[in-house]
Design a protein around this motif. Structure first.
Motif, mmCIF file in Angstrom:
data_model
loop_
_atom_site.group_PDB
_atom_site.id
_atom_site.type_symbol
_atom_site.label_atom_id
_atom_site.label_comp_id
_atom_site.label_asym_id
_atom_site.label_seq_id
_atom_site.Cartn_x
_atom_site.Cartn_y
_atom_site.Cartn_z
ATOM 1 N N PRO A 149 0.879 -1.449 -0.071
ATOM 2 C CA PRO A 149 -0.117 -0.146 0.100
ATOM 3 C C PRO A 149 0.808 1.188 -0.048
ATOM 4 N N THR A 150 1.987 1.131 -0.234
ATOM 5 C CA THR A 150 2.987 2.451 -0.069
ATOM 6 C C THR A 150 3.573 2.559 -1.412
ATOM 7 N N THR A 151 4.256 3.573 -1.733
ATOM 8 C CA THR A 151 4.685 3.988 -3.006
ATOM 9 C C THR A 151 6.104 3.017 -3.279
ATOM 10 N N GLY A 152 6.658 2.422 -2.134
ATOM 11 C CA GLY A 152 7.813 1.535 -2.349
ATOM 12 C C GLY A 152 9.075 2.303 -2.246
ATOM 13 N N TYR A 153 9.268 3.575 -2.287
ATOM 14 C CA TYR A 153 10.215 4.421 -2.344
ATOM 15 C C TYR A 153 10.461 4.710 -0.820
ATOM 16 N N PHE A 154 11.848 4.447 -0.429
ATOM 17 C CA PHE A 154 12.310 4.563 0.950
ATOM 18 C C PHE A 154 13.848 5.079 0.872
ATOM 19 N N PRO A 155 13.799 6.249 0.538
ATOM 20 C CA PRO A 155 15.339 7.079 0.344
ATOM 21 C C PRO A 155 16.493 6.815 1.117
ATOM 22 N N GLY A 156 16.235 6.596 2.339
ATOM 23 C CA GLY A 156 17.012 6.309 3.611
ATOM 24 C C GLY A 156 17.222 4.655 3.715
ATOM 25 N N GLY A 157 16.175 3.951 3.227
ATOM 26 C CA GLY A 157 16.365 2.545 3.390
ATOM 27 C C GLY A 157 14.987 1.971 4.404
ATOM 28 N N LEU A 158 14.696 0.740 4.101
ATOM 29 C CA LEU A 158 13.579 0.141 4.685
ATOM 30 C C LEU A 158 13.719 0.171 6.129
ATOM 31 N N PRO A 159 12.744 0.690 6.886
ATOM 32 C CA PRO A 159 12.789 1.118 8.347
ATOM 33 C C PRO A 159 13.519 -0.459 9.110
ATOM 34 N N GLU A 160 12.988 -1.382 8.815
ATOM 35 C CA GLU A 160 13.272 -2.576 9.417
ATOM 36 C C GLU A 160 14.837 -3.058 9.179
ATOM 37 N N LEU A 161 15.413 -2.867 7.909
ATOM 38 C CA LEU A 161 16.570 -3.137 7.476
ATOM 39 C C LEU A 161 17.465 -2.228 8.113
ATOM 40 N N GLY A 216 15.766 5.054 -3.983
ATOM 41 C CA GLY A 216 15.546 4.089 -3.214
ATOM 42 C C GLY A 216 16.189 2.800 -3.861
ATOM 43 N N SER A 217 16.386 1.754 -3.006
ATOM 44 C CA SER A 217 16.848 0.412 -3.330
ATOM 45 C C SER A 217 15.716 -0.654 -3.384
ATOM 46 N N SER A 218 15.769 -1.752 -4.022
ATOM 47 C CA SER A 218 14.404 -2.715 -3.882
ATOM 48 C C SER A 218 14.097 -3.214 -2.434
ATOM 49 N N VAL A 219 12.730 -2.905 -2.470
ATOM 50 C CA VAL A 219 12.156 -3.466 -1.189
ATOM 51 C C VAL A 219 12.319 -4.976 -1.066
#
Length: 493
Positions: free
Chosen positions: A151-163, A355-358
């Motif tokens: 449900p998100t855009t998939g863009y996480f400029p800083g990285g996925l929070p859990e990673l 962003g990198s691949s989710v």
């Protein structure tokens, strides 16, 4: 001469041109027994395949190259003709001779023995392991977690929070307290290097590098039009006195070090040396980056101390990667540093990559959660392969002197003679491709050394050493040494 490959047809116009003396510097020590034009063609081909001579680069005229190399024009003409026929060079009247690649290579060519197809070539130019058995399960787990991000855009400029949280926890576990906002996830370790260099250095700025070092770090400095300044590293790591004086006198914008199991030599910085480096970084206010891509691959002894220490210095940053410990197909890397640094890099990254691949990030998070089991098996496998390659070299190439690294992915072998480039150029004829020593240096030299990774399966490693032994025999170095020494012992000048 009959063509054995279909030639590519890139545009012949190119802003890149290399001089005769430039070619001489790139190909290094290329001569060997046999026809001189064949040896020169081998060296030029190897330079094109390795990227040392970039594609669509205009080469010097045959006359200019002959003068630079001190050979006859007949030799350079025949070498160029050979490479044109194979598809590695293309020429057009008025446009000069330009590097290119064949559009395809046949199953057997002049580069390989008649009984050996291209599929049998063992490529040791890359020091990276195959995927671990646990990767498949990690991908399945990641797919199960993926729906929460759909449900998100998939863009996480800083990285996925859990990673970011998982990487921060790993640094904290190693004695460097870290919060997720001190971590930037990147698309591979190479992007992390380019971001750090590009955000701090521009045309004419100095960047300090070890000698020898990781070739892609050299590429990143040159891509930024910055000036690499080198400090030698020996068996005990970087020369700290020279490192300190270079920081003071050259005032580099950035220093790039590999503190653990350095590629290509396998050496590591001691805990005392790390502390001195951090103190020098703070005293000179120079950003010092420690590349920890190989940190998890300790094969003997205790795990190395954290390069960042207590993590409080704003002038020390670390970068890591999933490529070496896990798998190169996971294009995930990271930078650990001060919050201000991470913020600046995130903004800088946004110009080229948002962003990198989710999915890849989720896979890496799962592998990090199971890292103790995954890395234990990886280390055991690498220990066995390291010892296998050392034994094979001792048996089939007894004049070589390989080191015995306590970690990492490759041996750094002293050949006993400055012929690394010539050997690397000849090796594909015998079914193996290797990176010559000069590929790891900014300045000329390192011709006595060859990097030999031990990441391939055992049967492929045996084929590789067999091929290197045949190439070495054709090169004739041992015969030359015996002929010049009454006792038959190695004479080093």
């Amino acid at each position: 001469m009959t063509s054995t490959a279909t030639r590519a047809e890139p545009p012949l116009t190119s802003d890149r041109r290399v001089s005769g003396h430039g070619v001489r510097s790139i190909i290094g020590s290329w001569s060997r027994p046999g026809a001189a034009y064949g040896a020169l063609a081998d060296a030029l081909r190897q330079a094109v395949l390795s990227g040392a001579l970039p594609l669509r680069t205009r080469l010097p005229s045959e006359r200019e190259l002959a003068e630079a190399l001190g050979v006859s024009r007949t030799t350079t003409t025949a070498a160029y003709d050979t490479l044109r026929d194979e598809g590695y060079l293309t020429s057009r009247r008025g446009s000069g001779t330009v590097t290119t690649l064949p559009t395809r290579l046949p199953s057997t060519t002049g580069q390989f023995r008649a009984a050996q197809g291209a599929d049998d070539l063992v490529d040791l130019t890359t020091a990276a392991p195959f995927a671990p058995d646990e990767l498949h399960a990690a991908v399945r787990d990641a797919l199960d977690l993926l729906p929460r991000y759909l449900p998100t855009t998939g863009y996480f400029p800083g990285g996925l929070p859990e990673l970011r949280a998982a990487i921060a926890a790993r640094y904290t576990e190693r004695g460097t307290p870290t919060t997720p906002d001190q971590v930037l996830v990147t698309t591979g370790g190479q992007e992390a290097i380019h971001l750090l260099v590009g955000a701090h250095a521009g045309p004419g700025d100095r960047v300090l590098l070890e000698h020898p070092t990781y070739p892609h770090a050299i590429d990143a400095v040159r891509a930024a039009s910055a000036r690499p300044v080198v400090v030698p590293s020996g068996p005990d790591g970087i020369d700290l006195d020279l490192f300190a004086s270079t920081l003071r006198q050259a005032s580099p914008r950035l220093a790039y070090l590999i503190p653990d199991h350095r590629n290509p030599t396998g050496t590591s910085l001691s805990a005392d040396a790390r502390a001195q480096v951090r103190e020098l970084a703070d005293r000179t206010r120079t950003l010092v980056v420690g590349d920890e891509a190989l940190t998890d691959l300790t094969l003997e002894g205790p795990d190395p101390a954290s390069f960042a220490g207590d993590g409080t210095s704003p002038h020390v940053a670390c970068l890591g990667s999933a490529s070496k410990g896990y798998w190169g197909g996971l294009r995930i890397g990271w930078v650990r540093g001060h919050r201000d640094l991470v913020g600046r890099l995130t903004v800088h990254r946004g110009h080229v990559d948002i962003g990198s691949s989710v999915l890849d990030q989720l896979v890496v998070a799962r592998l990090l959660a199971d890292r103790d089991a995954v890395l234990a098996r990886r280390r055991q496998q690498l220990r066995e392969r390291r010892d296998l390659v050392r034994a094979l070299i001792a048996q089939r190439l007894p004049s070589w002197t390989p080191n015995r690294p306590a970690g990492g992915l490759s041996l750094w072998v002293d050949l006993g003679a400055p012929v690394s480039s010539a050997l690397a150029a000849l090796a594909p004829r015998h079914g193996v491709r290797v990176a010559a020593g000069p590929a790891f240096g900014v300045e000329p030299g390192l011709e006595r050394y060859l990097r030999v990774p031990f990441t391939e399966p055992p049967d492929r490693l045996e084929l590789a050493v067999d091929g290197l032994a045949r190439a070495w025999a054709e090169l004739g170095v041992d015969d030359d040494v015996r002929a010049s020494s009454p006792t038959g012992s190695l004479v080093v000048v």
